[in-house]
Structure formats: structure tokens, C-alpha cells
Design a protein around this motif. Sequence first.
Motif, PDB file in Angstrom:
ATOM      1  N   ILE A  56     -18.922   7.632 -18.578  1.00 44.15           N
ATOM      2  CA  ILE A  56     -18.107   6.593 -19.384  1.00 44.15           C
ATOM      3  C   ILE A  56     -18.658   5.136 -19.396  1.00 44.15           C
ATOM      4  O   ILE A  56     -19.633   4.898 -18.781  1.00 44.15           O
ATOM      5  N   THR A  57     -18.187   4.593 -20.464  1.00 45.26           N
ATOM      6  CA  THR A  57     -19.017   3.440 -20.641  1.00 45.26           C
ATOM      7  C   THR A  57     -17.641   2.384 -20.693  1.00 45.26           C
ATOM      8  O   THR A  57     -16.620   2.448 -21.396  1.00 45.26           O
ATOM      9  N   ILE A  58     -17.788   1.276 -19.691  1.00 42.41           N
ATOM     10  CA  ILE A  58     -16.601   0.293 -19.552  1.00 42.41           C
ATOM     11  C   ILE A  58     -17.464  -1.076 -19.728  1.00 42.41           C
ATOM     12  O   ILE A  58     -18.633  -0.871 -19.743  1.00 42.41           O
ATOM     13  N   THR A  59     -16.732  -2.165 -19.603  1.00 40.68           N
ATOM     14  CA  THR A  59     -17.158  -3.536 -19.596  1.00 40.68           C
ATOM     15  C   THR A  59     -18.506  -3.591 -18.762  1.00 40.68           C
ATOM     16  O   THR A  59     -19.381  -4.388 -19.007  1.00 40.68           O
ATOM     17  N   ARG A  86      -1.022  10.030 -16.553  1.00 42.69           N
ATOM     18  CA  ARG A  86      -1.773   9.274 -16.438  1.00 42.69           C
ATOM     19  C   ARG A  86      -3.077   9.428 -16.145  1.00 42.69           C
ATOM     20  O   ARG A  86      -3.336  10.602 -15.600  1.00 42.69           O
ATOM     21  N   TYR A  87      -4.378   8.693 -16.206  1.00 46.00           N
ATOM     22  CA  TYR A  87      -5.497   9.068 -15.796  1.00 46.00           C
ATOM     23  C   TYR A  87      -6.273   8.095 -15.011  1.00 46.00           C
ATOM     24  O   TYR A  87      -6.088   6.863 -15.419  1.00 46.00           O
ATOM     25  N   ALA A  88      -7.099   8.298 -14.272  1.00 43.95           N
ATOM     26  CA  ALA A  88      -7.913   7.438 -13.351  1.00 43.95           C
ATOM     27  C   ALA A  88      -9.485   8.122 -13.477  1.00 43.95           C
ATOM     28  O   ALA A  88      -9.515   9.337 -13.415  1.00 43.95           O
ATOM     29  N   TRP A  89     -10.398   7.099 -13.188  1.00 40.90           N
ATOM     30  CA  TRP A  89     -11.938   7.531 -13.241  1.00 40.90           C
ATOM     31  C   TRP A  89     -12.113   7.023 -12.072  1.00 40.90           C
ATOM     32  O   TRP A  89     -12.265   5.683 -12.005  1.00 40.90           O
ATOM     33  N   TYR A  90     -12.616   7.770 -11.233  1.00 41.29           N
ATOM     34  CA  TYR A  90     -13.002   7.211  -9.823  1.00 41.29           C
ATOM     35  C   TYR A  90     -14.645   7.468  -9.895  1.00 41.29           C
ATOM     36  O   TYR A  90     -15.188   8.374 -10.141  1.00 41.29           O
ATOM     37  N   VAL A  97     -11.742   3.175  -8.076  1.00 46.84           N
ATOM     38  CA  VAL A  97     -11.247   3.478  -9.618  1.00 46.84           C
ATOM     39  C   VAL A  97     -11.609   2.497 -10.402  1.00 46.84           C
ATOM     40  O   VAL A  97     -11.614   1.386 -10.145  1.00 46.84           O
ATOM     41  N   VAL A  98     -12.440   2.912 -11.469  1.00 48.34           N
ATOM     42  CA  VAL A  98     -13.153   1.939 -12.163  1.00 48.34           C
ATOM     43  C   VAL A  98     -12.388   1.797 -13.524  1.00 48.34           C
ATOM     44  O   VAL A  98     -12.711   0.636 -14.286  1.00 48.34           O
ATOM     45  N   LYS A 112     -14.633  -5.001 -15.214  1.00 51.48           N
ATOM     46  CA  LYS A 112     -15.613  -5.902 -15.933  1.00 51.48           C
ATOM     47  C   LYS A 112     -16.840  -6.159 -15.372  1.00 51.48           C
ATOM     48  O   LYS A 112     -17.927  -6.434 -16.439  1.00 51.48           O
ATOM     49  N   ALA A 113     -16.896  -6.181 -14.297  1.00 53.09           N
ATOM     50  CA  ALA A 113     -18.222  -6.490 -13.548  1.00 53.09           C
ATOM     51  C   ALA A 113     -18.234  -5.594 -12.352  1.00 53.09           C
ATOM     52  O   ALA A 113     -17.178  -5.384 -11.715  1.00 53.09           O
TER      53      ALA A 113
END
Length: 124
Positions: A56-59, A86-90, A97-98, A112-113
Motif C-alpha cells: 500500500i501507499t499512504i502519506t 470496515r477494513y484495516a491494514w496492519y 494499524v497504518v 502521515k509519518a
Amino acid sequence: EVKSWSRYDYATSGYYAVPFPLEPGKKTIVKFEWVGPDRRVHDYVSELTVIGEEKITITAGELTAVKIEDLLRPGDPRDGNWQVARYAWYSPVYGIVVKYDGGPKGNQWELKAITPPAERTAQQ
């Protein structure tokens, strides 16, 4: 596997149940009470399913995380007959969880960081 928490307080919520071990297809049912903004106690059931690893790509950057599906429904028929996905990415690397997607009417957020584990160890 069924797990229970006695109380989930709306005002102080901040945890997310993660069904360890994180094996694709693993299902865990979590039953809990939630105290709403009206201070009324509601019973809920979450059926957690480990979907699998995804890049995944997050901030905060690109990373590999385990996607978990959470099908939430009321545990008491007086609260209606509905279900929301609902969904979570751990992130196993960071142990948190990010990213989270609470469904059409829920919260969506992502980190965010984040400090990489090697840098955290060096700073301590």
C-alpha cells in the motif's frame, strides 16, 4: 474463535482488534459493548477475516501491510438488522494499524509519518 471485550467507550476508543496470527482466511469473532455518545450501552459483533498481504501507499510511504476485513453488526436485535464492512491494514513491521477505512459512514485515516524500526532503535 470468539473473543469478548466488556466495554468499548466511544469517548476513549482507539484500539483495533487484530486477529493474530495473521494467516489469510483466519476468522475471529469479537463481541463487545459500546457506550454511545448518548451513554447508552449497545452490543455489537465484529467478524474479522484476514484477507492477506498488500503493498500500500499512504502519506507515510509505501509498505507491506496485512488487510483485515471487519464485518460489524448489532448483537442485539433492538439495534436493527444491518451490517457494515470496515477494513484495516496492519503493518507487522511496525506493529500497528497504518490505514483504516470505516465504510461509507465511518472514519477513514492513514498514518502521515512513521519512523522506521531501525531508526527508532538507534534513537533509544
